[in-house]
Scaffold this motif. Structure first.
Motif, PDB file in Angstrom:
ATOM      1  N   ASN A 274       6.433  16.229 -65.863  1.00 53.00           N
ATOM      2  CA  ASN A 274       6.461  14.842 -66.537  1.00 53.00           C
ATOM      3  C   ASN A 274       5.395  13.825 -66.302  1.00 53.00           C
ATOM      4  OD1 ASN A 274       8.704  15.699 -68.088  1.00 53.00           O
ATOM      5  ND2 ASN A 274      10.183  14.688 -66.630  1.00 53.00           N
ATOM      6  N   SER A 275       5.024  13.812 -64.947  1.00 52.69           N
ATOM      7  CA  SER A 275       3.652  12.873 -64.465  1.00 52.69           C
ATOM      8  C   SER A 275       2.534  13.220 -65.185  1.00 52.69           C
ATOM      9  CB  SER A 275       3.774  13.089 -62.857  1.00 52.69           C
ATOM     10  OG  SER A 275       4.892  12.201 -62.377  1.00 52.69           O
ATOM     11  N   ILE A 276       2.368  14.549 -65.064  1.00 51.09           N
ATOM     12  CA  ILE A 276       1.160  15.241 -65.918  1.00 51.09           C
ATOM     13  C   ILE A 276       1.100  15.092 -67.533  1.00 51.09           C
ATOM     14  CG2 ILE A 276      -0.030  17.411 -66.350  1.00 51.09           C
ATOM     15  CD1 ILE A 276       0.865  18.337 -63.761  1.00 51.09           C
ATOM     16  N   ASN A 277       2.161  15.111 -67.917  1.00 49.60           N
ATOM     17  CA  ASN A 277       2.420  15.052 -69.348  1.00 49.60           C
ATOM     18  C   ASN A 277       2.057  13.393 -69.900  1.00 49.60           C
ATOM     19  OD1 ASN A 277       3.004  17.644 -69.962  1.00 49.60           O
ATOM     20  ND2 ASN A 277       5.237  17.298 -69.700  1.00 49.60           N
ATOM     21  N   ILE A 278       2.265  12.424 -68.808  1.00 46.71           N
ATOM     22  CA  ILE A 278       2.341  11.336 -69.222  1.00 46.71           C
ATOM     23  C   ILE A 278       0.481  11.034 -69.534  1.00 46.71           C
ATOM     24  CG2 ILE A 278       1.758   8.938 -68.060  1.00 46.71           C
ATOM     25  CD1 ILE A 278       4.264   9.224 -66.745  1.00 46.71           C
ATOM     26  N   TYR A 279      -0.368  11.584 -68.930  1.00 45.64           N
ATOM     27  CA  TYR A 279      -1.902  11.561 -69.019  1.00 45.64           C
ATOM     28  C   TYR A 279      -2.197  12.296 -70.299  1.00 45.64           C
ATOM     29  CZ  TYR A 279      -1.664   9.641 -64.569  1.00 45.64           C
ATOM     30  OH  TYR A 279      -1.567   8.827 -63.361  1.00 45.64           O
ATOM     31  N   ARG A 280      -1.265  13.097 -70.996  1.00 46.56           N
ATOM     32  CA  ARG A 280      -1.791  13.838 -72.264  1.00 46.56           C
ATOM     33  C   ARG A 280      -1.096  13.170 -73.268  1.00 46.56           C
ATOM     34  NH1 ARG A 280       0.766  19.703 -71.644  1.00 46.56           N
ATOM     35  NH2 ARG A 280      -0.346  19.902 -73.828  1.00 46.56           N
ATOM     36  N   GLU A 281      -0.714  11.707 -73.158  1.00 44.30           N
ATOM     37  CA  GLU A 281      -0.234  10.926 -74.298  1.00 44.30           C
ATOM     38  C   GLU A 281      -1.417  10.448 -74.762  1.00 44.30           C
ATOM     39  OE1 GLU A 281       2.869   8.628 -72.892  1.00 44.30           O
ATOM     40  OE2 GLU A 281       4.125  10.084 -72.265  1.00 44.30           O
ATOM     41  N   SER A 282      -1.474  10.233 -76.055  1.00 47.52           N
ATOM     42  CA  SER A 282      -2.545   9.279 -76.954  1.00 47.52           C
ATOM     43  C   SER A 282      -2.948   7.893 -76.353  1.00 47.52           C
ATOM     44  CB  SER A 282      -2.368   9.445 -78.218  1.00 47.52           C
ATOM     45  OG  SER A 282      -1.220   8.687 -78.702  1.00 47.52           O
ATOM     46  N   VAL A 283      -1.513   7.318 -76.096  1.00 49.84           N
ATOM     47  CA  VAL A 283      -1.708   5.826 -75.541  1.00 49.84           C
ATOM     48  C   VAL A 283      -2.202   5.885 -73.885  1.00 49.84           C
ATOM     49  CG1 VAL A 283       0.274   5.063 -76.822  1.00 49.84           C
ATOM     50  CG2 VAL A 283       0.643   5.988 -74.862  1.00 49.84           C
ATOM     51  N   VAL A 284      -2.531   7.005 -73.458  1.00 52.20           N
ATOM     52  CA  VAL A 284      -3.245   7.120 -72.329  1.00 52.20           C
ATOM     53  C   VAL A 284      -4.432   7.650 -72.153  1.00 52.20           C
ATOM     54  CG1 VAL A 284      -3.049   7.934 -69.758  1.00 52.20           C
ATOM     55  CG2 VAL A 284      -0.668   7.224 -70.877  1.00 52.20           C
ATOM     56  N   TRP A 285      -4.880   8.774 -72.788  1.00 51.26           N
ATOM     57  CA  TRP A 285      -6.073   9.291 -72.608  1.00 51.26           C
ATOM     58  C   TRP A 285      -7.263   8.576 -73.750  1.00 51.26           C
ATOM     59  CZ3 TRP A 285      -8.662  11.495 -76.612  1.00 51.26           C
ATOM     60  CH2 TRP A 285      -7.777  11.948 -77.787  1.00 51.26           C
ATOM     61  N   LYS A 286      -6.577   7.983 -74.780  1.00 50.42           N
ATOM     62  CA  LYS A 286      -7.574   7.358 -75.716  1.00 50.42           C
ATOM     63  C   LYS A 286      -8.213   6.112 -75.214  1.00 50.42           C
ATOM     64  CE  LYS A 286      -5.789   9.325 -80.061  1.00 50.42           C
ATOM     65  NZ  LYS A 286      -5.334   8.901 -81.514  1.00 50.42           N
ATOM     66  N   PRO A 287      -7.570   5.339 -74.634  1.00 50.49           N
ATOM     67  CA  PRO A 287      -8.118   4.044 -74.133  1.00 50.49           C
ATOM     68  C   PRO A 287      -8.915   4.505 -72.843  1.00 50.49           C
ATOM     69  CG  PRO A 287      -5.844   4.077 -73.513  1.00 50.49           C
ATOM     70  CD  PRO A 287      -5.921   5.040 -74.543  1.00 50.49           C
ATOM     71  N   PHE A 288      -8.635   5.694 -72.136  1.00 53.02           N
ATOM     72  CA  PHE A 288      -9.440   5.855 -70.870  1.00 53.02           C
ATOM     73  C   PHE A 288     -10.660   6.181 -71.368  1.00 53.02           C
ATOM     74  CE2 PHE A 288     -10.903   9.327 -68.086  1.00 53.02           C
ATOM     75  CZ  PHE A 288     -10.925   8.707 -66.750  1.00 53.02           C
ATOM     76  N   VAL A 289     -10.899   7.210 -72.307  1.00 45.07           N
ATOM     77  CA  VAL A 289     -11.940   7.828 -73.013  1.00 45.07           C
ATOM     78  C   VAL A 289     -12.938   6.472 -73.522  1.00 45.07           C
ATOM     79  CG1 VAL A 289     -13.039   8.997 -74.843  1.00 45.07           C
ATOM     80  CG2 VAL A 289     -11.269  10.016 -73.398  1.00 45.07           C
ATOM     81  N   ILE A 290     -12.131   5.672 -74.191  1.00 43.08           N
ATOM     82  CA  ILE A 290     -13.025   4.414 -74.555  1.00 43.08           C
ATOM     83  C   ILE A 290     -13.482   3.772 -73.536  1.00 43.08           C
ATOM     84  CG2 ILE A 290     -12.625   2.071 -75.687  1.00 43.08           C
ATOM     85  CD1 ILE A 290     -10.631   3.320 -77.674  1.00 43.08           C
ATOM     86  N   LEU A 291     -12.923   3.598 -72.468  1.00 45.13           N
ATOM     87  CA  LEU A 291     -13.380   2.562 -71.105  1.00 45.13           C
ATOM     88  C   LEU A 291     -14.474   3.358 -70.694  1.00 45.13           C
ATOM     89  CD1 LEU A 291     -10.060   1.393 -69.588  1.00 45.13           C
ATOM     90  CD2 LEU A 291     -11.719   0.006 -70.678  1.00 45.13           C
ATOM     91  N   PHE A 292     -14.623   4.793 -70.659  1.00 49.77           N
ATOM     92  CA  PHE A 292     -15.406   5.612 -69.807  1.00 49.77           C
ATOM     93  C   PHE A 292     -16.684   5.467 -70.528  1.00 49.77           C
ATOM     94  CE2 PHE A 292     -17.951   9.365 -70.024  1.00 49.77           C
ATOM     95  CZ  PHE A 292     -18.080   9.672 -68.379  1.00 49.77           C
ATOM     96  N   PHE A 293     -16.645   5.483 -71.825  1.00 50.81           N
ATOM     97  CA  PHE A 293     -17.911   5.343 -72.472  1.00 50.81           C
ATOM     98  C   PHE A 293     -18.568   3.907 -72.729  1.00 50.81           C
ATOM     99  CE2 PHE A 293     -16.683   9.589 -74.413  1.00 50.81           C
ATOM    100  CZ  PHE A 293     -18.039  10.219 -74.414  1.00 50.81           C
TER     101      PHE A 293
END
Length: 509
Positions: A274-293
């Motif tokens: 479940n902890s790993i699946n949290i980071y696969r959610e769009s509300v998690v990885w999308k803002p992370f990618v935006i912040l990275f760039f």
């Protein structure tokens, strides 16, 4: 079954609309916001140390090279003293994530000051260069810990005031830079270390009087009564208090908090999955990618390079010795401090996207102007040499210096401020501690790489071409901002999170 699910969805939509209407009806005045402003300012005092860390080597190294000091250093040792802080920063920003999730935002704000006290004590009573090495490593680690201030401010600030209060982070960082440069004029580095020790000690005491994050109390502790007490401290007005409490309690499920409910009934393997699946959610990885760039374009813009290598850049573009090291640092410090305040005040009214657009456009204009100006100046160099008077050359050099200062001014309006503050807005609360620390670690690593390779890059590429290259990078960055940067002004965490569940390309919603 489907009809029941439909009813539940309709009820959720209805509640969300009611909440949005409440936001419009209940207006938060400056008087109502005074307590959260004070709490945010108090929390942000810990990031003053991050600014001091960046600029303290500029004062320390020249004084260590003085023949009167009992600590003698060579060129290699000086480079380590300057850079070792940046290397240690990611360690602190990575460690603070799980710590703030477990022990709380307020407690970690307080505890983050302890290693800073140790660092300044080592500085003040250093007997050899190894004392300074250790002190700088601890100071860098502590600088990474200050990430907790961003998270804390984002969680206690009202949506209408959040952009402004988050921007205070950069104001306090630039104040630390300015304070170090000013004190460096009058005081020895050992006395400065004692002054900073006293400043941190007062900060530690003041942090004990601010409330804990109400979101952390609900999401990670499931303590509704403590959450209510925290909100009561923040909001004296009953309507604002009830509105905030309702918003936090109803949004608990959106943040995915299961820390206190039924966790013992699940196996360790299921919990890990479940902890790993949290980071696969769009509300998690999308803002992370935006912040990275966002941070990638921030570092590639060279805005920090101009600050770190101000003296060398001024001399390279022809400033000569008319501007000494401390004067250049103070000028840049004043510009960053003043413009950061302007950015903080205006962000409450015009939002993130417009400020980033103005910042990017200004950086594009000044970088291309500086590059083309130096290009034409180089082509006319033979004519300037044959000129019997030197005043036109000095004036041309000053124009270039003013363009570089303008570049710093525009970068301080958005590029150097907003990416850091958006960590506390875009990332969901359930991962904000861990993923926020990781994001800042990546930003510091990018900063270290760019600032480290700049002197070598300058030997291969002319300053003219570097500014033209930066102009191209900033142009690409502006296009990225237009399509991908979301607006967060006045939006709740739930509204921001819902944006990432949709396939939206243009980021102006």
């Amino acid at each position: 079954m489907k009809s029941e699910e439909r009813v539940e969805i309709d009820d959720e939509v209805k509640e969300l609309r009611e909440d949005e209407n409440d936001e419009e009806i209940t207006v938060l005045s400056w008087a109502d916001a005074i307590r959260q402003i004070l709490a945010c300012c108090m929390a942000n005092t810990i990031v003053i140390q991050a600014g001091i860390n960046m600029s303290f080597s500029a004062v320390l190294l020249p004084q260590l090279k003085d023949s009167n000091t009992n600590i003698v250093i060579d060129k290699s040792q000086a480079s380590w003293i300057a850079s070792i802080v940046t290397i240690a920063l990611p360690l602190g920003s990575t460690a603070i994530g799980p710590l703030m999730d477990k022990f709380g935002r307020k407690k970690m704000c307080v505890l983050s000051t302890i290693p800073v006290l140790v660092a300044w004590a080592l500085h003040a009573y250093a007997e050899n260069v190894w004392y300074i090495y250790v002190a700088r490593i601890i100071a860098g680690f502590s600088g990474g810990l200050t990430t907790v201030a961003l998270v804390y401010v984002s969680e206690i600030a009202h949506p209408k005031f959040r952009p402004m209060l988050l921007s205070l982070n950069s104001v306090f960082v630039t104040f630390g830079i300015l304070l170090t440069c000013v004190l460096g004029f009058w005081f020895n580095w050992r006395l400065m270390s004692k002054i900073f020790f006293g400043l941190v000690f007062l900060t530690t005491i003041g942090l004990c009087f601010i409330p804990e994050s109400p979101y952390w109390l609900v999401v990670f502790q499931n303590d509704k009564s403590a959450c209510a007490r925290s909100l009561r401290w923040i909001y004296k007005d009953d309507a604002l208090y009830e509105q905030a409490l309702k918003r936090i309690l109803e949004s608990k499920n959106d943040f995915g908090s299961n820390h206190s409910e039924g966790i013992s009934e699940k196996s360790s393997l299921i919990n890990l999955k479940n902890s790993i699946n949290i980071y696969r959610e769009s509300v998690v990885w999308k803002p992370f990618v935006i912040l990275f760039f966002l941070f990638l374009f921030q570092q590639l813009s060279g805005a920090y390079v101009v600050i770190f290598y101000a003296v060398e850049i001024f001399r390279k573009i022809g400033g000569g010795n008319s501007i000494d090291g401390f004067t250049a640092l103070i000028i840049l410090g004043v510009i960053r401090f003043v413009v950061s305040i302007i950015s903080t005040v205006t962000s409450k009214k015009i939002g993130r996207r417009p400020l980033m657009f103005y910042s990017a456009f200004g950086m594009i204009l000044t970088s291309f102007s500086c590059g083309f100006y130096m290009f034409f100046q180089t082509n006319n160099e033979s004519n300037l040499v044959n000129n019997s008077t030197s005043s036109p050359n000095v004036q041309n050099n000053n124009v270039t210096i003013f363009l570089v200062l303008g570049y710093v001014c525009f970068s301080s309006l958005g590029y150097l401020v907003i990416p850091w503050t958006m960590i506390g807005e875009l990332l969901p609360i359930k991962v904000r501690g861990k993923l926020g620390g990781l994001t800042i670690s990546i930003a510091y690593i990018l900063m270290f790489v760019v600032t480290k390779i700049f002197p070598f890059l300058l030997e291969m590429v002319s300053m003219t071409n570097l500014f033209l290259l930066v102009g191209v990078i900033n142009t690409v960055g502006l296009l990225y901002l237009y399509f991908w940067l979301p607006e967060t002004l006045g939006k709740t965490f739930e509204q921001i999170s819902k944006r990432f569940t949709k396939n939206i390309i243009k980021g102006n919603t």
